[in-house]
Motif scaffolding. Sequence first.
Motif, short mmCIF file in Angstrom:
data_model
loop_
_atom_site.label_atom_id
_atom_site.label_comp_id
_atom_site.label_asym_id
_atom_site.label_seq_id
_atom_site.Cartn_x
_atom_site.Cartn_y
_atom_site.Cartn_z
N LEU A 43 0.83 -1.21 0.00
CA LEU A 43 0.00 0.00 0.00
C LEU A 43 0.87 1.26 0.00
O LEU A 43 1.92 1.31 0.61
N GLY A 44 0.39 2.28 -0.71
CA GLY A 44 1.05 3.58 -0.68
C GLY A 44 2.33 3.68 -1.48
O GLY A 44 3.08 4.65 -1.33
N GLN A 45 2.61 2.69 -2.33
CA GLN A 45 3.85 2.71 -3.12
C GLN A 45 3.54 2.45 -4.59
O GLN A 45 4.19 1.63 -5.25
N THR A 46 2.58 3.17 -5.13
CA THR A 46 2.12 2.92 -6.50
C THR A 46 3.25 3.07 -7.52
O THR A 46 3.45 2.21 -8.39
N ASP A 197 13.89 4.63 -5.80
CA ASP A 197 13.80 5.23 -4.47
C ASP A 197 12.45 4.89 -3.85
O ASP A 197 11.40 5.17 -4.44
N VAL A 198 12.48 4.30 -2.67
CA VAL A 198 11.25 3.96 -1.94
C VAL A 198 11.07 5.01 -0.85
O VAL A 198 11.83 5.05 0.11
N ASP A 199 10.07 5.86 -1.01
CA ASP A 199 9.86 6.98 -0.10
C ASP A 199 8.70 6.68 0.85
O ASP A 199 8.01 5.68 0.73
N TYR A 200 8.49 7.59 1.80
CA TYR A 200 7.41 7.43 2.76
C TYR A 200 6.05 7.56 2.06
O TYR A 200 5.90 8.36 1.13
N PRO A 201 5.04 6.79 2.50
CA PRO A 201 3.70 6.95 1.92
C PRO A 201 3.06 8.25 2.38
O PRO A 201 3.46 8.83 3.41
N ASP A 202 2.07 8.73 1.63
CA ASP A 202 1.38 9.94 2.07
C ASP A 202 0.43 9.61 3.22
O ASP A 202 0.26 8.45 3.61
N ARG A 203 -0.22 10.63 3.78
CA ARG A 203 -1.03 10.45 4.98
C ARG A 203 -2.20 9.49 4.76
O ARG A 203 -2.46 8.60 5.57
N ASP A 204 -2.91 9.66 3.64
CA ASP A 204 -4.07 8.80 3.37
C ASP A 204 -3.64 7.35 3.19
O ASP A 204 -4.32 6.42 3.68
#
Length: 340
Positions: A43-46, A197-204
């Motif tokens: 989740l959160g890494q589209t 680069d694998v970054d932090y997911p957004d808030r939602d």
Amino acid sequence: MPVESGEVVAQQVTSMDEGILQRAESVVAAATRAKAAIGQVVLGQTEVVELALTSVLAGGHALLVGVPGLAKTKLVETLGVTLGLDAKRIQFTPDLMPSDILGAEVLDESTAGKRSFRFIAGPVFAQLLMADEINRASPRTQSALLQAMQEQHITVAGARHDLPKPFHVLATQNPLEQEGTYPLPEAQLDRFLMEIDVDYPDRDAERRILFETTGAEETLAKGSMAADALIAAQRLVRRLPVGDSVVEAILSLVRSARPGPEGGEAGKLIAWGPGPRASQSLMLAVRARALLDGRLAPSIDDVLDLAEPVLKHRMALTFQARAEGRTIPDVIRQLKTRIG
């Protein structure tokens, strides 16, 4: 894309025989299902999921760079299940030996007293290999993986052992803890088609992660493809037509990322740049991205979108550029403005 180039590509697509078009439709449908199935688990890494799938469809390896806890391991496990691949994982540590990865020969003795050597395959004999924290292994162990990544086979005690097909390495690297690590040499970095680069997911997305991963039931990956179908898809990627404008964009971008006049002002900031393998990687990546997106030919937008993950681990800046606070992604963005 210029009209002339678009017409050429359209003619090339039209001239593709019906069998290829049917296979393309089948591959697009399977890839779409795979992307959706992975997205339900990771989740959160589209964007990361799309880049990882693009790397595998292009037949290459990928380096995932990100802090702990961003589902890098989960992504590789899910990719293996979704694509129907035999997946294995190696946790790299400083004391890991090449034989721990490749395998070794052991001495067997039969009931009749006859002795012979028998090869026991290591975890590298997988279709999808996760090399977790690859920069923690010694250069000797890293180099053992180099031949496997490039040649698709290994040599133990003078005997050649072919690896399964397809064979992909998805390696992870922690950008924070560098003490006691062994940075990958440029020759091995160049074997990776992309650095993702694998970054932090957004808030939602993080809110969704909280609810969907801490409940009583866990969402499990579902198979969407088989290994044979993936191999067929990789062959199809290499047959997709590419317009002249896209080829010129690839050449212009890669050549401008090297020291010299072709890069203009940005070229003065580059100490060394990508070789022809980068052009090959970008050519395959844009085709794979187009197919993943349901298109039968790549566009210049594909070149611009994939420029950074394909080029940034194949470049280095001069001391003066680093002293001025310039970064490689910043320089690549500057080079992209010269194209589109």
